[in-house]
Design a protein around this motif. Sequence first.
Motif, short mmCIF file in Angstrom:
data_model
loop_
_atom_site.label_atom_id
_atom_site.label_comp_id
_atom_site.label_asym_id
_atom_site.label_seq_id
_atom_site.Cartn_x
_atom_site.Cartn_y
_atom_site.Cartn_z
N TRP A 18 0.80 -1.23 0.00
CA TRP A 18 0.00 0.00 0.00
C TRP A 18 0.84 1.27 0.00
N ARG A 19 2.19 1.17 -0.09
CA ARG A 19 3.03 2.37 -0.08
C ARG A 19 4.00 2.31 -1.24
N GLY A 20 4.46 3.46 -1.64
CA GLY A 20 5.55 3.54 -2.59
C GLY A 20 5.12 3.72 -4.03
N LYS A 21 6.09 3.63 -4.91
CA LYS A 21 5.88 3.89 -6.34
C LYS A 21 5.01 2.83 -6.99
N TYR A 22 5.18 1.58 -6.62
CA TYR A 22 4.46 0.48 -7.26
C TYR A 22 3.33 -0.06 -6.38
N ARG A 23 2.68 0.81 -5.66
CA ARG A 23 1.65 0.38 -4.71
C ARG A 23 0.35 0.01 -5.41
N LEU A 24 -0.48 -0.76 -4.70
CA LEU A 24 -1.83 -1.02 -5.16
C LEU A 24 -2.70 0.17 -4.77
N VAL A 25 -3.52 0.64 -5.66
CA VAL A 25 -4.39 1.77 -5.38
C VAL A 25 -5.72 1.22 -4.89
N TRP A 26 -6.13 1.64 -3.70
CA TRP A 26 -7.37 1.17 -3.11
C TRP A 26 -8.53 1.96 -3.68
N ILE A 27 -9.51 1.27 -4.24
CA ILE A 27 -10.69 1.90 -4.82
C ILE A 27 -11.83 1.77 -3.82
N PRO A 28 -12.35 2.88 -3.30
CA PRO A 28 -13.42 2.79 -2.31
C PRO A 28 -14.71 2.26 -2.92
N ASP A 29 -15.42 1.44 -2.15
CA ASP A 29 -16.68 0.89 -2.60
C ASP A 29 -17.82 1.55 -1.82
N ASP A 30 -19.05 1.07 -2.03
CA ASP A 30 -20.21 1.68 -1.39
C ASP A 30 -20.16 1.53 0.13
N LYS A 31 -19.70 0.39 0.60
CA LYS A 31 -19.64 0.16 2.04
C LYS A 31 -18.66 1.13 2.70
N ALA A 32 -17.53 1.37 2.06
CA ALA A 32 -16.55 2.30 2.61
C ALA A 32 -17.13 3.71 2.66
N LYS A 33 -17.90 4.08 1.64
CA LYS A 33 -18.51 5.41 1.63
C LYS A 33 -19.54 5.55 2.74
N LYS A 34 -20.35 4.50 2.96
CA LYS A 34 -21.35 4.53 4.03
C LYS A 34 -20.67 4.60 5.39
N ASP A 35 -19.57 3.85 5.57
CA ASP A 35 -18.84 3.89 6.82
C ASP A 35 -18.28 5.28 7.09
N LEU A 36 -17.77 5.92 6.05
CA LEU A 36 -17.21 7.25 6.20
C LEU A 36 -18.29 8.26 6.58
N VAL A 37 -19.46 8.15 5.94
CA VAL A 37 -20.57 9.05 6.26
C VAL A 37 -21.03 8.83 7.70
N SER A 38 -21.10 7.58 8.14
CA SER A 38 -21.52 7.31 9.52
C SER A 38 -20.48 7.82 10.51
N ASP A 39 -19.19 7.73 10.17
CA ASP A 39 -18.15 8.28 11.04
C ASP A 39 -18.29 9.79 11.16
N TYR A 40 -18.57 10.46 10.04
CA TYR A 40 -18.75 11.92 10.07
C TYR A 40 -19.97 12.30 10.91
#
Length: 105
Positions: A18-40
Amino acid sequence: MRLTLQLLRKKLPRGHIWRGKYRLVWIPDDKAKKDLVSDYRREEQNMFYLRHPYLTLEQSSGHAKELKKHEQWLAEKIKEKPRRFPENVTLEKRLCHLRFQESWE
């Protein structure tokens, strides 16, 4: 078959995933968005309670003294002290198993 599995396998990046030049890019899904909204929402509710407390500063200043919390805590610590520290052990207590026969013959 093994060669096909190796060729179709998704390649992992070099080093840390998850770090550096050749990292995997995490693509947020619907669950991650809902979790973020509930955290806010939770954070906003907490901030509301901090901005509008139930008691004023004058009301909450001496409540612990009236409940005698410090005296209760101190009494518990005094009771707990003998359990935390073992009793003193002397050399005589350590070697008492060697004195099974006191008489000299």
